[in-house]
Design an enzyme around this catalytic site. Sequence first.
Site, PDB file in Angstrom:
ATOM      1  CG  LEU A 130       3.010   4.247  -0.860  1.00 32.47           C
ATOM      2  CD1 LEU A 130       3.566   4.032  -2.258  1.00 32.47           C
ATOM      3  CD2 LEU A 130       3.514   5.555  -0.267  1.00 32.47           C
ATOM      4  CG  ASN A 131      -1.839   6.450  -2.644  1.00 30.51           C
ATOM      5  OD1 ASN A 131      -1.536   7.635  -2.580  1.00 30.51           O
ATOM      6  ND2 ASN A 131      -1.330   5.625  -3.537  1.00 30.51           N
ATOM      7  NE  ARG A 132      -5.799   7.733   5.811  1.00 24.61           N
ATOM      8  CZ  ARG A 132      -5.203   7.575   7.001  1.00 24.61           C
ATOM      9  NH1 ARG A 132      -3.945   7.903   7.175  1.00 24.61           N
ATOM     10  NH2 ARG A 132      -5.875   7.066   8.014  1.00 24.61           N
ATOM     11  CG  LEU A 133      -5.187   2.260  -0.945  1.00 26.73           C
ATOM     12  CD1 LEU A 133      -4.849   2.013  -2.403  1.00 26.73           C
ATOM     13  CD2 LEU A 133      -6.682   2.093  -0.703  1.00 26.73           C
ATOM     14  CG  HIS A 134      -3.314   1.957   6.099  1.00 28.90           C
ATOM     15  ND1 HIS A 134      -2.193   2.613   5.655  1.00 28.90           N
ATOM     16  CD2 HIS A 134      -4.143   2.921   6.579  1.00 28.90           C
ATOM     17  CE1 HIS A 134      -2.320   3.915   5.870  1.00 28.90           C
ATOM     18  NE2 HIS A 134      -3.499   4.130   6.422  1.00 28.90           N
TER      19      HIS A 134
END
Length: 195
Positions: free
Chosen positions: A172-176
């Site tokens: 989520l939220n590009r916190l890969h």
Amino acid sequence: MSMHPDPFEQFRSWFEEARRCKSIEDATAACLSTISPGGFPDGRMVLLKDWDERGFVFYTNLQSVKGQSLKKIPRAALTFHWAPRKKQVRIQGKTEIVSEAEADAYWQSRARLSQLGAWASKQSEELSSRAHLMKDVAKLALQYGLKAVPRPAYWTGVRIIPQKIEFWQGQLNRLHDRHLYTKTSKGWNLTRLYP
């Protein structure tokens, strides 16, 4: 996300998960990137046909653009993107041609029409019409009749010997999550990367 210390075991886990996922049509499909003889990056889809601790294998016509690219610069990258699982694997390494025995064994497993197509296709060259290709396939079918279709010398497997393998898990939220395995003289070094 915990990672196996062995990148091949980590790949096995993700690959099997992708194969079982009904939303993924073909888990073996990957983008092969090479450097063209003119020095440009060049990507196309290939199918992973074999893999083990030696590397990742696909098959091709060595007279094709990718074959000529690999002859000049024997390095490649392979990218798997299993979107329904939010997972990606990137592999970079040097390349080598598989053994004649490996190429012959895989050739024998192919459908007869695929074998004839490998002979008929002058891969990457200009084709006047589909009818012309189908006519060449029909001629070859008559030529070989019921005999086994031999493997063309220019058709073989290429193994990418990995130097780097990166695993990406979408969050989520590009916190890969990103983990990179790098080959060293002592084995594989595992590091976490910023997303």
